[in-house]
Design a protein around this motif. Structure first.
Motif, short mmCIF file in Angstrom:
data_model
loop_
_atom_site.label_atom_id
_atom_site.label_comp_id
_atom_site.label_asym_id
_atom_site.label_seq_id
_atom_site.Cartn_x
_atom_site.Cartn_y
_atom_site.Cartn_z
N VAL A 127 0.88 -1.17 0.00
CA VAL A 127 0.00 0.00 0.00
C VAL A 127 0.91 1.21 0.00
N VAL A 128 0.61 2.20 -0.83
CA VAL A 128 1.50 3.36 -0.93
C VAL A 128 0.76 4.65 -0.56
N ASN A 129 1.51 5.60 -0.03
CA ASN A 129 1.02 6.95 0.20
C ASN A 129 1.29 7.74 -1.08
N VAL A 130 0.24 8.17 -1.75
CA VAL A 130 0.40 8.82 -3.06
C VAL A 130 1.24 10.09 -2.98
N ASN A 131 1.32 10.69 -1.81
CA ASN A 131 2.09 11.93 -1.67
C ASN A 131 3.60 11.69 -1.79
N TYR A 132 4.03 10.45 -1.65
CA TYR A 132 5.47 10.14 -1.72
C TYR A 132 5.88 9.53 -3.06
N ILE A 133 4.95 9.39 -3.98
CA ILE A 133 5.29 8.82 -5.28
C ILE A 133 6.14 9.81 -6.07
N LYS A 134 7.34 9.39 -6.45
CA LYS A 134 8.21 10.25 -7.27
C LYS A 134 7.85 10.09 -8.74
N THR A 135 7.85 8.85 -9.20
CA THR A 135 7.52 8.58 -10.60
C THR A 135 6.68 7.30 -10.66
N VAL A 136 5.90 7.23 -11.73
CA VAL A 136 5.12 6.02 -12.00
C VAL A 136 5.55 5.49 -13.35
N GLN A 137 6.02 4.26 -13.34
CA GLN A 137 6.43 3.61 -14.57
C GLN A 137 5.38 2.59 -14.97
N ARG A 138 5.64 1.84 -16.00
CA ARG A 138 4.62 0.94 -16.53
C ARG A 138 4.16 -0.10 -15.51
N ASN A 139 5.12 -0.69 -14.82
CA ASN A 139 4.79 -1.77 -13.89
C ASN A 139 5.28 -1.52 -12.47
N ARG A 140 5.67 -0.28 -12.17
CA ARG A 140 6.17 -0.03 -10.83
C ARG A 140 6.08 1.45 -10.47
N ILE A 141 6.20 1.67 -9.17
CA ILE A 141 6.17 3.02 -8.59
C ILE A 141 7.51 3.25 -7.90
N VAL A 142 8.02 4.47 -7.98
CA VAL A 142 9.28 4.79 -7.30
C VAL A 142 8.97 5.74 -6.14
N ILE A 143 9.31 5.30 -4.94
CA ILE A 143 9.22 6.12 -3.74
C ILE A 143 10.61 6.17 -3.13
N ASN A 144 11.20 7.37 -3.14
CA ASN A 144 12.62 7.50 -2.80
C ASN A 144 13.41 6.55 -3.69
N ASP A 145 14.17 5.63 -3.12
CA ASP A 145 14.94 4.70 -3.96
C ASP A 145 14.27 3.33 -4.04
N MET A 146 13.09 3.22 -3.51
CA MET A 146 12.37 1.94 -3.49
C MET A 146 11.49 1.82 -4.73
N ARG A 147 11.64 0.69 -5.44
CA ARG A 147 10.80 0.42 -6.60
C ARG A 147 9.74 -0.60 -6.21
N ILE A 148 8.51 -0.14 -6.22
CA ILE A 148 7.40 -0.96 -5.75
C ILE A 148 6.60 -1.46 -6.95
N PRO A 149 6.38 -2.76 -7.06
CA PRO A 149 5.66 -3.30 -8.23
C PRO A 149 4.17 -2.93 -8.19
N ILE A 150 3.59 -2.80 -9.36
CA ILE A 150 2.15 -2.60 -9.49
C ILE A 150 1.56 -3.93 -9.95
N GLY A 151 0.71 -4.52 -9.13
CA GLY A 151 0.12 -5.81 -9.47
C GLY A 151 -0.88 -5.70 -10.61
N GLU A 152 -0.99 -6.75 -11.41
CA GLU A 152 -1.90 -6.74 -12.56
C GLU A 152 -3.34 -6.48 -12.14
N SER A 153 -3.76 -7.06 -11.02
CA SER A 153 -5.15 -6.90 -10.59
C SER A 153 -5.44 -5.51 -10.03
N HIS A 154 -4.38 -4.74 -9.74
CA HIS A 154 -4.55 -3.39 -9.20
C HIS A 154 -4.20 -2.29 -10.21
N LYS A 155 -3.61 -2.68 -11.33
CA LYS A 155 -3.06 -1.70 -12.27
C LYS A 155 -4.13 -0.78 -12.85
N GLU A 156 -5.21 -1.34 -13.34
CA GLU A 156 -6.22 -0.51 -14.00
C GLU A 156 -6.85 0.47 -13.03
#
Length: 242
Positions: free
Chosen positions: A205-234
């Protein structure tokens, strides 16, 4: 949000149920093929939202909505667009024409979510003002149990929450501190404001206020790359308007 589905078509119930299961902020309490069977549950439980078909053999969905006192929010789901005006005259939140695309479903329930959040905020401010005579500040913290104590955590300091089997690991911003608590995602999501915290993966679960960038399949928060699950992506991309 606690919701129920009323539709005389089992396939329509199956599709809507699947949509509901993909969104963590929706709690599907029950489904009904006969609107009259739902009356007791609507009265006894605090139902926030009803997905209701219109053309049903027992009673027309619009007529059914009109029979309820202190009725929940309604989203009508039907194959017949001619009922739209009648539905909106009864203050239905939305009118979804079958077959219902998932992105359209998300847009509709997000609208309900905003309405409920505004209502809760108004009630909370009114209660605080009546008891103190002063203006109020929204609740900005939660308590979680860790070992033998309950720890207060500022919501704005939570970067993201990570699932570790039966535990959750809460990552605190601007520190190396993490808090490990025996809690389920469903439990912590009930404590977190849904307009600030989003489930993006079965383990995150992520706090949207800390999202630096959103890529195709992941979110970057600071130096952490968090995957976006297929069932949650849309749902994730739709809610953020990406």
């Amino acid at each position: 949000m606690k919701c129920i589905i009323i539709d005389d078509e089992p396939l329509a119930i199956e599709i809507l149920s699947g949509y509901c299961e993909k969104l963590d902020f929706l709690d599907l309490v029950n489904t009904y093929t006969n609107p009259l069977d739902a009356i007791t549950e609507i009265k006894e439980k605090k139902i926030d939202l009803i997905f209701c078909d219109i053309e049903m053999p027992q009673i027309n969905g619009i007529d059914f909505m009109g029979t309820l006192d202190n009725r929940p929010l309604f989203i009508f789901t039907t194959a017949y667009s001619q009922y739209a005006v009648d539905g909106f005259e009864l203050n239905a939140v939305d009118y979804l024409v079958k077959p219902i695309p998932y992105h359209r479903f998300i847009k509709s329930v997000s609208r309900v979510q905003d309405l409920i959040s505004k209502k809760q905020k108004t009630i909370m401010e009114a209660n605080v003002f009546s008891s103190t005579g002063d203006s109020t500040v929204e609740k900005k913290f939660i308590f979680v149990k860790a070992e033998y104590e309950s720890i207060k955590i500022d919501l704005d300091q939570i970067e993201y929450v990570q699932g570790l089997k039966d535990y959750l690991k809460i990552h605190i911003a601007n520190t190396n501190k993490t808090i490990l608590t025996l809690m389920s995602f469903k439990e912590i999501m009930s404590k977190l404001p849904s307009n600030q915290f989003l489930r993006v993966h079965k383990s995150y679960v992520v706090n949207v206020n800390y999202i630096k960038t959103v890529q195709r399949n992941r979110i970057v928060i600071n130096d952490m790359r968090i995957p976006i699950g297929e069932s949650h992506k849309e749902a994730f991309f739709s809610i953020l308007g990406l």
